[in-house]
Enzyme design. Structure first.
Site, PDB file in Angstrom:
ATOM      1  N   LYS A  22      42.128  33.849  34.269  1.00  0.00           N
ATOM      2  CA  LYS A  22      42.235  35.071  35.063  1.00  0.00           C
ATOM      3  C   LYS A  22      42.963  36.163  34.288  1.00  0.00           C
ATOM      4  CE  LYS A  22      45.624  35.618  38.119  1.00  0.00           C
ATOM      5  NZ  LYS A  22      46.309  36.931  38.227  1.00  0.00           N
ATOM      6  N   LEU A 134      56.907  50.924  30.392  1.00  0.00           N
ATOM      7  CA  LEU A 134      56.476  50.653  29.020  1.00  0.00           C
ATOM      8  C   LEU A 134      55.062  51.177  28.778  1.00  0.00           C
ATOM      9  CD1 LEU A 134      57.852  47.031  28.424  1.00  0.00           C
ATOM     10  CD2 LEU A 134      58.926  49.231  27.906  1.00  0.00           C
ATOM     11  N   ARG A 407      43.595  33.956  44.658  1.00  0.00           N
ATOM     12  CA  ARG A 407      43.685  34.993  43.631  1.00  0.00           C
ATOM     13  C   ARG A 407      43.614  34.400  42.228  1.00  0.00           C
ATOM     14  NH1 ARG A 407      48.681  37.477  43.404  1.00  0.00           N
ATOM     15  NH2 ARG A 407      47.668  38.740  41.822  1.00  0.00           N
TER      16      ARG A 407
END
Length: 430
Positions: A22, A134, A407
């Site tokens: 994933k 960042l 998920r």
């Protein structure tokens, strides 16, 4: 809302096919925004996060088509065909981005190709703040003008992005991926210093090279990118999911079973195998993957600290904690990546675990056995740690809020049931 019910005490034996990662698939999907040609990704897992990213890309104007093999077929995963001939929208709306943190990965590609992007600040699992500064600082160094307005990152680079030397003050996988994609279409040369070295970052870099990018230092903490005017489409196989492989290795260990993990490699989970071998788990390579079993029938408590790759992954910390709950002795588990990643502790305690948390460390004292109980998933990896605990607990464990599992784990119940687990999904209303 769906639940999963597990009746524990059954050793797992058999084979489990490891899906595509994933955490590699999501940035690879975002990379389709860098070209007007088709990017085809093979070995694509069937996950809610993959569908969410597909919906987001479609909102930007990409055509997203999925082809899956027949159930039970020998082909791994499915194929994703992604074509962004024209970007019809440079806005990534809150309603989509809030569902998944990785949605912020469209920021770099949109800005590089279109010169502008408006991306909602991301959501996802509640395991810490995980700021996007960042990403923003790096893109600013590449010439972007960025403001935060009404919960959105509003970025412009009317003259296009230019190369820059960017030093990350801390290792960030997402920022490395976002800036790597942006640099591939920027003018001139870029250097990413203290870049993340995760296999998923390298997988993205290899795909970008196949699309025509020039990247040196793949696999190291210093990536050098020569920007190109355009990139082409390609066909790329998503790397095997090392987190899924580590999870099922621990499932074999916690139940005292023996599993062959297909389509993965020991070098992908080396940091995990080193720790688990000290705990009494055996690994060996096979023609098709990796065999995992307990070495002598007993698990031993071992200390572990999460670190950026090649260290022990934070995404396996919760699973390791579940494994240590029934080990002989004690284990100190220290989390250094996220500040809020012990939410599974109270749920494990409901099952009889003996865990004491002090700041970023958890002391786990092994108990003779765990007991099934109703528990609640709080995030993706915490949810699967409760599945592991349920596999070895006496009686029934009922896991609520399993949408977290969906998920990140492709067909988890089917894979475990095929190896002897007594596990079933209870649909809403059952």
């Amino acid at each position: 809302m769906d639940k999963i019910r597990i009746r524990g005490g059954k050793p797992l034996n058999g084979q489990i096919a490891i899906s595509g990662a994933k955490n590699a698939a999501l940035p690879l999907m975002a990379a389709c925004l860098l070209t007007d040609e088709t990017l085809t990704l093979t070995n694509a897992p069937r996950l809610v996060d993959i569908a969410t990213m597909g919906n987001l890309l479609a909102q930007h104007g990409a055509e997203v088509r999925r082809e899956d093999p027949p159930e039970g077929g020998a082909v791994r995963g499915g194929e994703l065909h992604l074509t962004a001939r024209t970007i019809t929208s440079t806005t990534a709306p809150y309603d989509l981005v809030r569902k998944m943190r990785a949605s912020v990965l469209v920021l770099g590609p949109l800005l590089a190709r279109e010169g502008k992007a408006r991306v909602s600040l991301p959501g996802g699992c509640a395991i810490g703040t995980r700021p996007v500064d960042l990403h923003i600082n790096g893109l600013t160094q590449m010439g972007a003008k960025i403001d935060l307005v009404g919960g959105y990152i509003e970025a412009e680079a009317p003259g296009g992005l230019h190369g820059a030397s960017i030093v990350f003050p801390m290792v960030s996988v997402g920022a490395t991926e976002n800036l790597l994609m942006a640099a591939a279409l920027a003018k001139g040369d870029s250097e990413l210093i203290n870049a993340a070295r995760e296999p998923e970052v390298s997988d993205l870099a290899h795909c970008l090279v196949a699309m025509g990018a020039e990247i040196e230092g793949i696999g190291s903490d210093r990536l050098r990118v020569r920007g190109r005017d355009r990139l082409s489409g390609t066909r790329h196989a998503i790397v095997s999911d090392r987190i899924e492989a580590g999870t099922y290795a621990m499932a074999a260990a916690i139940t005292g079973g023996k599993l062959e993990l297909l389509h993965t490699r020991l070098d992908l989970i080396q940091a995990v195998t080193k720790v688990l071998e000290r705990a009494g788990v055996e690994f060996s390579e096979t023609a098709d993957g990796v065999m995992v079993s307990r070495a002598n029938g007993e698990l031993l408590g071992v200390d572990v600290m999460t670190e950026p790759f090649p260290g022990f992954p934070t995404d396996l910390q919760a699973q390791m904690m579940a494994l240590m709950c029934t080990a002989r002795g004690a284990a100190m588990i220290t989390e250094t990546i996220f500040e809020n990643r012990f939410m599974h502790v109270p749920e494990l305690a409901r099952m009889g675990a003996n865990i004491t948390v002090h700041q970023s460390s958890a002391l786990v004292r092994g108990v003779e056995k765990l007991t099934g109980a109703p528990v609640m998933a709080t995030d993706l990896r915490a949810s699967v740690s409760l599945v592991l605990a349920g596999l070895v607990a006496g009686g029934d464990t009922e896991l609520n809020r399993v949408y977290h599992l969906d998920r990140g784990y492709d067909r988890l119940e089917a894979k475990l049931a095929a190896c002897g687990a007594e596990i079933e999904r209870l649909r809403d209303g059952d």
